[in-house]
Structures are given as structure tokens and as C-alpha cells.
Design a protein around this motif. Structure first.
Motif, PDB file in Angstrom:
ATOM      1  N   ASN A 107       4.537   3.323   0.608  1.00  0.00           N
ATOM      2  CA  ASN A 107       4.058   3.844  -0.678  1.00  0.00           C
ATOM      3  C   ASN A 107       4.470   2.937  -1.831  1.00  0.00           C
ATOM      4  N   ARG A 108       4.626   1.628  -1.535  1.00  0.00           N
ATOM      5  CA  ARG A 108       5.114   0.718  -2.572  1.00  0.00           C
ATOM      6  C   ARG A 108       3.991   0.022  -3.346  1.00  0.00           C
ATOM      7  N   SER A 109       2.770   0.515  -3.241  1.00  0.00           N
ATOM      8  CA  SER A 109       1.663  -0.054  -3.999  1.00  0.00           C
ATOM      9  C   SER A 109       1.231   0.980  -5.023  1.00  0.00           C
ATOM     10  N   THR A 110       1.306   0.633  -6.309  1.00  0.00           N
ATOM     11  CA  THR A 110       1.082   1.588  -7.384  1.00  0.00           C
ATOM     12  C   THR A 110      -0.226   2.351  -7.240  1.00  0.00           C
ATOM     13  N   GLY A 111      -0.146   3.684  -7.336  1.00  0.00           N
ATOM     14  CA  GLY A 111      -1.339   4.521  -7.376  1.00  0.00           C
ATOM     15  C   GLY A 111      -1.813   5.015  -6.026  1.00  0.00           C
ATOM     16  N   TYR A 112      -1.649   4.198  -4.981  1.00  0.00           N
ATOM     17  CA  TYR A 112      -2.207   4.562  -3.667  1.00  0.00           C
ATOM     18  C   TYR A 112      -1.378   5.605  -2.912  1.00  0.00           C
ATOM     19  N   GLY A 113      -0.145   5.859  -3.364  1.00  0.00           N
ATOM     20  CA  GLY A 113       0.713   6.788  -2.627  1.00  0.00           C
ATOM     21  C   GLY A 113       1.024   6.222  -1.255  1.00  0.00           C
ATOM     22  N   ASN A 114       1.129   7.124  -0.254  1.00  0.00           N
ATOM     23  CA  ASN A 114       1.325   6.625   1.115  1.00  0.00           C
ATOM     24  C   ASN A 114       0.029   5.952   1.549  1.00  0.00           C
ATOM     25  N   HIS A 115       0.107   4.666   1.836  1.00  0.00           N
ATOM     26  CA  HIS A 115      -1.142   3.993   2.202  1.00  0.00           C
ATOM     27  C   HIS A 115      -0.950   3.054   3.380  1.00  0.00           C
ATOM     28  N   ILE A 116      -2.043   2.757   4.032  1.00  0.00           N
ATOM     29  CA  ILE A 116      -2.052   1.854   5.202  1.00  0.00           C
ATOM     30  C   ILE A 116      -3.044   0.729   4.936  1.00  0.00           C
ATOM     31  N   ARG A 117      -2.655  -0.476   5.308  1.00  0.00           N
ATOM     32  CA  ARG A 117      -3.609  -1.601   5.277  1.00  0.00           C
ATOM     33  C   ARG A 117      -3.708  -2.172   6.692  1.00  0.00           C
ATOM     34  N   ILE A 118      -4.956  -2.424   7.107  1.00  0.00           N
ATOM     35  CA  ILE A 118      -5.178  -3.044   8.424  1.00  0.00           C
ATOM     36  C   ILE A 118      -5.864  -4.390   8.224  1.00  0.00           C
ATOM     37  N   ASP A 119      -5.259  -5.430   8.812  1.00  0.00           N
ATOM     38  CA  ASP A 119      -5.883  -6.758   8.786  1.00  0.00           C
ATOM     39  C   ASP A 119      -6.778  -6.880  10.017  1.00  0.00           C
ATOM     40  N   HIS A 120      -8.079  -7.060   9.768  1.00  0.00           N
ATOM     41  CA  HIS A 120      -9.041  -7.122  10.882  1.00  0.00           C
ATOM     42  C   HIS A 120      -9.372  -8.546  11.299  1.00  0.00           C
ATOM     43  N   GLY A 121      -8.787  -9.516  10.607  1.00  0.00           N
ATOM     44  CA  GLY A 121      -9.161 -10.913  10.886  1.00  0.00           C
ATOM     45  C   GLY A 121     -10.489 -11.214  10.206  1.00  0.00           C
ATOM     46  N   TYR A 122     -10.952 -12.437  10.341  1.00  0.00           N
ATOM     47  CA  TYR A 122     -12.225 -12.891   9.748  1.00  0.00           C
ATOM     48  C   TYR A 122     -12.286 -12.617   8.243  1.00  0.00           C
ATOM     49  N   GLY A 123     -11.126 -12.455   7.602  1.00  0.00           N
ATOM     50  CA  GLY A 123     -11.075 -12.239   6.162  1.00  0.00           C
ATOM     51  C   GLY A 123     -11.163 -10.777   5.738  1.00  0.00           C
ATOM     52  N   TYR A 124     -11.232  -9.856   6.685  1.00  0.00           N
ATOM     53  CA  TYR A 124     -11.396  -8.435   6.333  1.00  0.00           C
ATOM     54  C   TYR A 124     -10.088  -7.654   6.423  1.00  0.00           C
ATOM     55  N   THR A 125      -9.855  -6.812   5.388  1.00  0.00           N
ATOM     56  CA  THR A 125      -8.727  -5.876   5.404  1.00  0.00           C
ATOM     57  C   THR A 125      -9.255  -4.525   4.934  1.00  0.00           C
ATOM     58  N   SER A 126      -8.803  -3.436   5.571  1.00  0.00           N
ATOM     59  CA  SER A 126      -9.188  -2.103   5.079  1.00  0.00           C
ATOM     60  C   SER A 126      -7.943  -1.386   4.572  1.00  0.00           C
ATOM     61  N   LEU A 127      -8.145  -0.515   3.584  1.00  0.00           N
ATOM     62  CA  LEU A 127      -7.024   0.182   2.959  1.00  0.00           C
ATOM     63  C   LEU A 127      -7.314   1.687   2.921  1.00  0.00           C
ATOM     64  N   TYR A 128      -6.308   2.482   3.248  1.00  0.00           N
ATOM     65  CA  TYR A 128      -6.440   3.946   3.321  1.00  0.00           C
ATOM     66  C   TYR A 128      -5.347   4.540   2.431  1.00  0.00           C
ATOM     67  N   GLY A 129      -5.757   5.243   1.335  1.00  0.00           N
ATOM     68  CA  GLY A 129      -4.765   5.703   0.357  1.00  0.00           C
ATOM     69  C   GLY A 129      -4.563   7.219   0.312  1.00  0.00           C
ATOM     70  N   HIS A 130      -3.471   7.606  -0.370  1.00  0.00           N
ATOM     71  CA  HIS A 130      -3.100   9.008  -0.641  1.00  0.00           C
ATOM     72  C   HIS A 130      -2.820   9.814   0.619  1.00  0.00           C
ATOM     73  N   LEU A 131      -2.308   9.145   1.665  1.00  0.00           N
ATOM     74  CA  LEU A 131      -2.091   9.836   2.943  1.00  0.00           C
ATOM     75  C   LEU A 131      -0.955  10.859   2.854  1.00  0.00           C
ATOM     76  N   TYR A 132      -1.103  11.825   3.682  1.00  0.00           N
ATOM     77  CA  TYR A 132      -0.079  12.852   3.796  1.00  0.00           C
ATOM     78  C   TYR A 132       0.992  12.367   4.774  1.00  0.00           C
ATOM     79  N   LYS A 133       0.519  11.808   5.907  1.00  0.00           N
ATOM     80  CA  LYS A 133       1.449  11.330   6.945  1.00  0.00           C
ATOM     81  C   LYS A 133       0.876  10.085   7.617  1.00  0.00           C
ATOM     82  N   TYR A 134       1.779   9.247   8.173  1.00  0.00           N
ATOM     83  CA  TYR A 134       1.342   8.074   8.947  1.00  0.00           C
ATOM     84  C   TYR A 134       1.331   8.412  10.436  1.00  0.00           C
ATOM     85  N   ASN A 135       0.460   7.734  11.166  1.00  0.00           N
ATOM     86  CA  ASN A 135       0.471   7.845  12.630  1.00  0.00           C
ATOM     87  C   ASN A 135       0.727   6.481  13.276  1.00  0.00           C
TER      88      ASN A 135
END
Ligand SMILES: [Zn+2]
Length: 325
Positions: free
Chosen positions: A229-257
Motif C-alpha cells: 500500500n505504498r503507492s499514494t491513492g491506490y491503497g492495497n494494490h498489486i502490480r503484475i509485470d507481463h513482459g513485452y512492456g505490459y504491466t497491470s495494476l489492481y487498486g483498493h484491495l481488501y486482501k492479497y492472495n
């Protein structure tokens, strides 16, 4: 001892020696030589004019030679068929497969190149059937080379297909939450009213409304680079690096898996919807980065949407509403 011949001379009533004349003897010798020649000549003429009488061995060899010519003819016909099939494969290779994988087509000259330089067929020369054997061997050689070229092309394509398969598995391609009736699209990418300040602000992702605890899915294969949760505004968030220059971000999570560093597959549950960070109500804020820039995620749901559903989601995402942030 030469015989001396006599004759009886009735006039003189005595035996007289027969004198043989030399010239006459020579004449007889010449005549006999001439007649031998003549006889020989006649025999030769007869021999040349009557049908040849073959020995059994000659007959067998002749039959074998005819059979060989026939078989060469059949082989050439079979090669024609192989050539046709191969031409068809080459055509598909150049115009479908290589095109699909964005590889340059292989030029005809390269595919059908013979062998230059030294005469490879020298030892086949000098026989009555040389041209038949040389032509057939040459065709076979070219055919063999064509098959090698085709085989290499397929090896190359197999590599490209694998790479493309990896790319397709990696690039985000599904919605991050279950959204069967598409009611969960709350706000799209673009200028939206900020829920807190009520001023227009660029919304860099898509919001999916969902009850707290709803599973969130990885939208493509990749590696979790952040789960904090160290990225301002996003709360608990996850970033996934997919390679080929793509990253996805998931914000405001309640819990991580998942944890940082973990590899995930598309569809894995990585966390649960919440309202942590700068969020007005439980929802998932979803972003896609391409080479550091945030791009519109609307173009990355093709994996599980029909064209009609895509139109509907597009319409919903474009509504000028207030984002949940
Ligand atoms: Zn948002």
C-alpha cells in the motif's frame, strides 16, 4: 618331291613332260583369293540383312533395360506429384503461415535453387541413357533441397509460434473481476469527475463495482512486482509485470492472495475487492501500463467478450460519470 606329269603324244608316240606355265598358276591363286573375298562379302551382306538372332543373355539384358526406362518414367511421374504437394505447402508457408507470424516470405529462387559450381553429374555422363538419369537425379536433388528449405522454415515458425503463444498468454486479455452481465463497469478511462473534489480529472483506469471480498483475477500470465500500500491513492494494490512492456495494476484491495515475486497465470485469484486508499466505495480500480504509459484497458478484454458485449462495455465505459477512483 614334286610330281612330274606326262602326257602321251600320239604323233610322236612318246610320253612327254607337261610343262606348267608360271602365269597360269598365279592366275589360279588370285582367283581363289578373290572368290574367298566374294564369298565373305556375300555372307556379310546376308548377315546384315537377316534379323539379328539374340542370345538369351542379350534378351534378358534388353528386357531389363526397358524395364529400367519404364521405372524411371514412373519415378518422374511420382516426383511430379511430390512436387505439386510441396508447391502447395510452400504456397501456404509463404502466404499464410509466414505472413501470420510476420516473417518474410522465402523467394522462389531460394526455394528452387539447384547446385552451382562443379558438375555433380559428371560420373553419370557418357551412357546412352545419361540424360534420363542426370535429369532425374537433378530433379531429386532439387526436390530434396526444397524440402530442407521448407523444413527450416517450419522450425523458424515453430519458434515464432511459441513466442507468439507466450505473448498471447501474457498480455492482459480478460476482465479482472467476474462481470457476466457487464453491470460492474462503473467508470472508464478518460476525463471524469473526482468523487472527492468534484472537479474534472483524468481517470487513468477502469472502475469495476463489486462487493467487498469479490475475487480479483490476474488478467494475463506474469510476475507480481508489487503487493503493498505504498503507492499514494491506490491503497492495497498489486502490480503484475507481463513482459513485452505490459504491466497491470489492481487498486483498493481488501486482501492479497499473492506475494511479491510470485508468478501467476491468467485467471489466478490474486486478491479481493475492497475500498482501501482513495476510494469512495468498494470497487476495483484497474490500470494497464504499456512501456510506462497508462493506456485504456478497454482494449484488453477481448479474451472473454463477444463483439456485442464489447460494444456494450465500450458504451458503459464512455459514460461521463463520476469515477470511484
Ligand atoms: Zn478508478
Amino acid at each position: 618331291m614334286s610330281k612330274v606329269k606326262y602326257y602321251y603324244d600320239s604323233e610322236t608316240l612318246s610320253y612327254k613332260k607337261i610343262e606348267r606355265r608360271k602365269g597360269r598358276r598365279l592366275g589360279i591363286v588370285m582367283l581363289s583369293i578373290l572368290s574367298s573375298f566374294l564369298a565373305g562379302f556375300i555372307l556379310l551382306v546376308i548377315y546384315l540383312n537377316i534379323p539379328q538372332i539374340e542370345t538369351p543373355k542379350e534378351k534378358t539384358l534388353k528386357r531389363e533395360l526397358q524395364n529400367m526406362k519404364l521405372q524411371y518414367g514412373l519415378l518422374n511421374k511420382k516426383m511430379n506429384q511430390v512436387q505439386d504437394v510441396l508447391a502447395n505447402i510452400e504456397d501456404r508457408d509463404n502466404n499464410i503461415y509466414r505472413l501470420y507470424f510476420e516473417a518474410n516470405p522465402i523467394p522462389e529462387e531460394q526455394r528452387k535453387a539447384g547446385f552451382g559450381g562443379i558438375n555433380r553429374y559428371k560420373e553419370l555422363e557418357g551412357f546412352d541413357n545419361s540424360s534420363l538419369i542426370i535429369e532425374t537425379t537433378k530433379r531429386m536433388d532439387i526436390l530434396t533441397k526444397q524440402i530442407v528449405v521448407q523444413s527450416r522454415s517450419l522450425d523458424e515458425l515453430a519458434e515464432l509460434a511459441k513466442e507468439k503463444g507466450n505473448l498471447l498468454a501474457s498480455v492482459p486479455a480478460i476482465q479482472p473481476v467476474k462481470n457476466e452481465d457487464l453491470r460492474r463497469i462503473a467508470s472508464g478511462y478518460g476525463w471524469r469527475t473526482d468523487p472527492f473534489t468534484k472537479v474534472k480529472k483524468f481517470h487513468y483506469g477502469m472502475d469495476f463495482t463489486a462487493p467487498r471480498g469479490t475475487p480479483v483475477y490476474a488478467t494475463g500470465d506474469g510476475r507480481v512486482t508489487r503487493a503493498d500500500n505504498r503507492s499514494t491513492g491506490y491503497g492495497n494494490h498489486i502490480r503484475i509485470d507481463h513482459g513485452y512492456g505490459y504491466t497491470s495494476l489492481y487498486g483498493h484491495l481488501y486482501k492479497y492472495n499473492v506475494r511479491r515475486g510470485q508468478t501467476v497465470k491468467r485467471g489466478d485469484v490474486i486478491g479481493f475487492v475492497g475500498s482501501t486508499g482513495r476510494s469512495e466505495a468498494p470497487h476495483l480500480h484497474y490500470e494497464i501500463f504499456k512501456d510506462e504509459d497508462r493506456i485504456n484497458p478497454i482494449n484488453f478484454y477481448y479474451g472473454n467478450l463477444s463483439p456485442e458485449e464489447f460494444d456494450e462495455i465500450l458504451e458503459k465505459a464512455q459514460q461521463e460519470n463520476q469515477s470511484l477512483d
